[in-house]
Design an enzyme around this catalytic site. Sequence first.
Site, PDB file in Angstrom:
ATOM      1  CD1 TRP A 356       0.947  -0.036   2.957  1.00  0.00           C
ATOM      2  CD2 TRP A 356      -0.840   1.160   3.567  1.00  0.00           C
ATOM      3  NE1 TRP A 356       1.187   0.463   4.209  1.00  0.00           N
ATOM      4  CE2 TRP A 356       0.105   1.202   4.614  1.00  0.00           C
ATOM      5  CE3 TRP A 356      -2.040   1.839   3.729  1.00  0.00           C
ATOM      6  CZ2 TRP A 356      -0.111   1.910   5.805  1.00  0.00           C
ATOM      7  CZ3 TRP A 356      -2.259   2.533   4.910  1.00  0.00           C
ATOM      8  CH2 TRP A 356      -1.299   2.567   5.926  1.00  0.00           C
ATOM      9  CG  ASP A 357       4.781   0.962   1.502  1.00  0.00           C
ATOM     10  OD1 ASP A 357       3.961   0.061   1.742  1.00  0.00           O
ATOM     11  OD2 ASP A 357       5.795   1.154   2.189  1.00  0.00           O
ATOM     12  CD  GLU A 495       2.687  -4.743   8.689  1.00  0.00           C
ATOM     13  OE1 GLU A 495       3.849  -4.905   9.101  1.00  0.00           O
ATOM     14  OE2 GLU A 495       2.360  -4.850   7.489  1.00  0.00           O
ATOM     15  CE  LYS A 616       5.828  -2.307  11.521  1.00  0.00           C
ATOM     16  NZ  LYS A 616       5.822  -3.346  10.504  1.00  0.00           N
ATOM     17  CD  GLN A 617       2.111   0.686   9.874  1.00  0.00           C
ATOM     18  OE1 GLN A 617       2.619  -0.404  10.101  1.00  0.00           O
ATOM     19  NE2 GLN A 617       2.109   1.252   8.693  1.00  0.00           N
TER      20      GLN A 617
HETATM   21  C1  BGC Z   1       4.707  -1.499   7.344  1.00  0.00           C
HETATM   22  C2  BGC Z   1       3.698  -1.517   6.205  1.00  0.00           C
HETATM   23  C3  BGC Z   1       4.422  -1.260   4.902  1.00  0.00           C
HETATM   24  C4  BGC Z   1       5.557  -2.260   4.722  1.00  0.00           C
HETATM   25  C5  BGC Z   1       6.345  -2.008   3.477  1.00  0.00           C
HETATM   26  C6  BGC Z   1       5.808  -2.498   7.057  1.00  0.00           C
HETATM   27  O1  BGC Z   1       6.774  -2.431   8.061  1.00  0.00           O
HETATM   28  O2  BGC Z   1       4.085  -1.834   8.553  1.00  0.00           O
HETATM   29  O3  BGC Z   1       2.716  -0.537   6.419  1.00  0.00           O
HETATM   30  O4  BGC Z   1       3.536  -1.377   3.852  1.00  0.00           O
HETATM   31  O5  BGC Z   1       6.418  -2.178   5.821  1.00  0.00           O
HETATM   32  O6  BGC Z   1       6.963  -0.769   3.513  1.00  0.00           O
END
Ligand code: BGC
Length: 806
Positions: A356-357, A495, A616-617
């Site tokens: 999704w980045d 996550e 985490k985010q």
């Molecule tokens: C993040 C995800 C991201 C992925 C790739 C993960 O550590 O939690 O949101 O899409 O890294 O960058």
Amino acid sequence: MDNWKITYHSYDAEEQAKREALLTLGNGYIALRGAFEETSDNATHYPGTYLAGGFNRLTTNIAGKDIENEDLVNWPNPLPLTFRINQGKPFHIDQVTIHEFQHELDLKSGLLIRKVKFSDEQGNETSLIAKRFVSMNNCHVIGISWDIVPENWSGTLHVVSALDGDIKNNNVARYSDLNNEHLNLISTNCLGEHIISLAAESNQSHIKMALAARTELFIDDKKQKPRANFKSEKGKAIHELELEVQKLQPVRIEKIMTLYTSKDVAISEPLYQAKTSIEKLPGFNRLLQKHESSWENLWNRIDTKIRLNDQSEDQTILRLHTFHILQTVSSHTVNIDIGVPSRGWHGEAYRGHIFWDEMYIMPFLILHLPHVARSLLMYRFRRLGEARQAARDEGFEGAMFPWQSGSDGREESQKIHLNPESGNWIPDNSHQQRHINHTIVYNVWHYYQATKDMEFLSYYGAELILSVALFWSSIAQFDRKKSRFVINGVMGPDEYHTKYPDSDELGLNNNAYTNFMTVWVIQRALDVLALFDGNQQKQIMQAVGLKDEHVKKWEEMTHKMYIPFHDDNIISQFEGYEKLKEFDWERYKREHGEVMRLDRILESEGDTPNRYKASKQADVLMIFFLLTSHEIKEIFGQLGYSFNIQTDIAKNIRYYQQRTSHGSTLSKVVHSWIYARLNRSNSWKNFKQALMSDFKDVQGGTTPEGIHLGAMAGTVDLIQRCYTGLQIRDDVLWLNPRLPENIENIVLSIRFRSHWFRLYINHKKVKIEFEKGWAPPVEIGIQGKTYKFEERSCKEFELDQSKKSN
Ligand code: BGC
């Protein structure tokens, strides 16, 4: 450091892996890490050669299970170049005494320059200026030049120039238990005096890659006739050239390379193409000029200029970020079937996969290079069949795109992954992030808003939006007790939370971000449907498998989707979130210093973040990042929830900010954005942290495995859209600038509906200057009022300070 140069003034073996990633050169077709030419894979150096979309699959037996992974292959290395003086050892940075050193990336021209003065064991002192580019003009061309001055010696210079096919994937320590031999060597050859070649193939995807290298020596610009010898040894094509040189007489080595693959268009066969094209190429300087003028033209369009009121390096880092976006995806990408990888083509972490980045990267492309954005959306469109199959396999309708996507669009997330903290292989449940499907609709919609590309929308975009919306309405269930629609068994962007602590079943119920965005996606699907008339509408509905009852359900969902809340209007990250335990942040910070990867720490202690209110985010907060306050207000209003945009957003930000570890670099971008109108200094603080994610490798070791392109592009977008207040709504491009105090002004170019215009913004004024164009007039809105703009329009506006927040 000037505003265009990243310069390292000393050699530091410890830092080398990070610098190699940051100094990668690429053009959206290939990327070469910034490793020194004379090095090969060891504890300090890791030359990496990546093809955009150059994937291969291998199976490994781990803990009794066969695990298949699709990797971004490290392809044969075109760089190897070194020399010996008389019978001495070949020059290698780690085996000489360094007197002077400088490594510099010139972002303006895309040129990497290394200057070293050194002496060897025999006391021979030599100066070297090594230059390298990966052509932005002709994506198949790479150029190296080495200017050597024998400072205190005369004798025989033995140049060794090679193409190295003996390459394994070895960039990520965590993957070292997995099979890593992706290549079969096809041939090595010598084609006359100056040229050698190598061809190899990936052993499962059978992508063929061919390299040709022309190595020539010059003294005073005159081509020399060295004694030449060719050998093929251990998977390498090796060219040895010998020349007598005099003390203080500069010698120049030029190594020009061509690279073709079996995925290229308009070629006969890769090796044939590499050989025939190299013969016709001019010398290093001429090729460099062309490369530099391509970059110059690009920078005219893509540079985001900020004037700061401090002496910081922010402008340079911002340019570094823009540079890496363009090195990952560019106009050369348009002919290749690729998506944009989360870690660039700069290292092997996350295997070049597309996540999704892309939602953080697309806004930059959409507003500067929409043709590149379109090609990335086509990557998704071509994988619609696979996404439909994935939905069907899980018992859903519509299209369900994978969390990690690679070559053919199947789910590429690992089944298990290694926790380096504990040494345990643990299940990777991240594929339950169905919210990736919002990303695709969000990108298609924003591309369409900025371009009005109706051809794309009608042939491809509409099908993508409607198919994804159909998936969401099929996964959503009507819950009689709640009298609302619910979505169960998924994960949000955070996550750390994959399931309820006391449950064996994967997934969570009613992730607020997922549910809220589902309403937004369905609204867009209804908007798209309304764009088509009777017959066309029938056709598209047929293609998607959409029936009237689905559309009826969509309409209901936009009024009856469930959003969980707790306490006083805190949006719950998911249903039941409030029952989780508070996490003892202080204790963990005291004991571990850094708690960004709390999941790994807790797992190694036999615990799990699933038990805690610890993210985490950004998860809930993504809503405020992605949607405008108009959209948020409208959706909450429609759903019948009372949510005060002024006070409740701030309350939710405060709540989750205290409970977030920022274990993803994306998180700081989001936090900077959502603070922009609430607390400017906090926004700036988060911006600075996001800006330094890779340059300082804030996660301690992840940058060497690839840059974080989402965070890089996110920081550029913070300047481009967030601080300028740029939104496209109701066919109008709105601006409502609110610059952080540290920025005095911003200058950038924007592409909007086939116009190019230049934007000058400071704390008091906005100036908009349209170039000559050919598209119909458009409307630009400044702080609530709209104005018509056409080619060559130029207008200036005083900003009303009272309207800057919204
Ligand atoms: C993040 C995800 C991201 C992925 C790739 C993960 O550590 O939690 O949101 O899409 O890294 O960058």
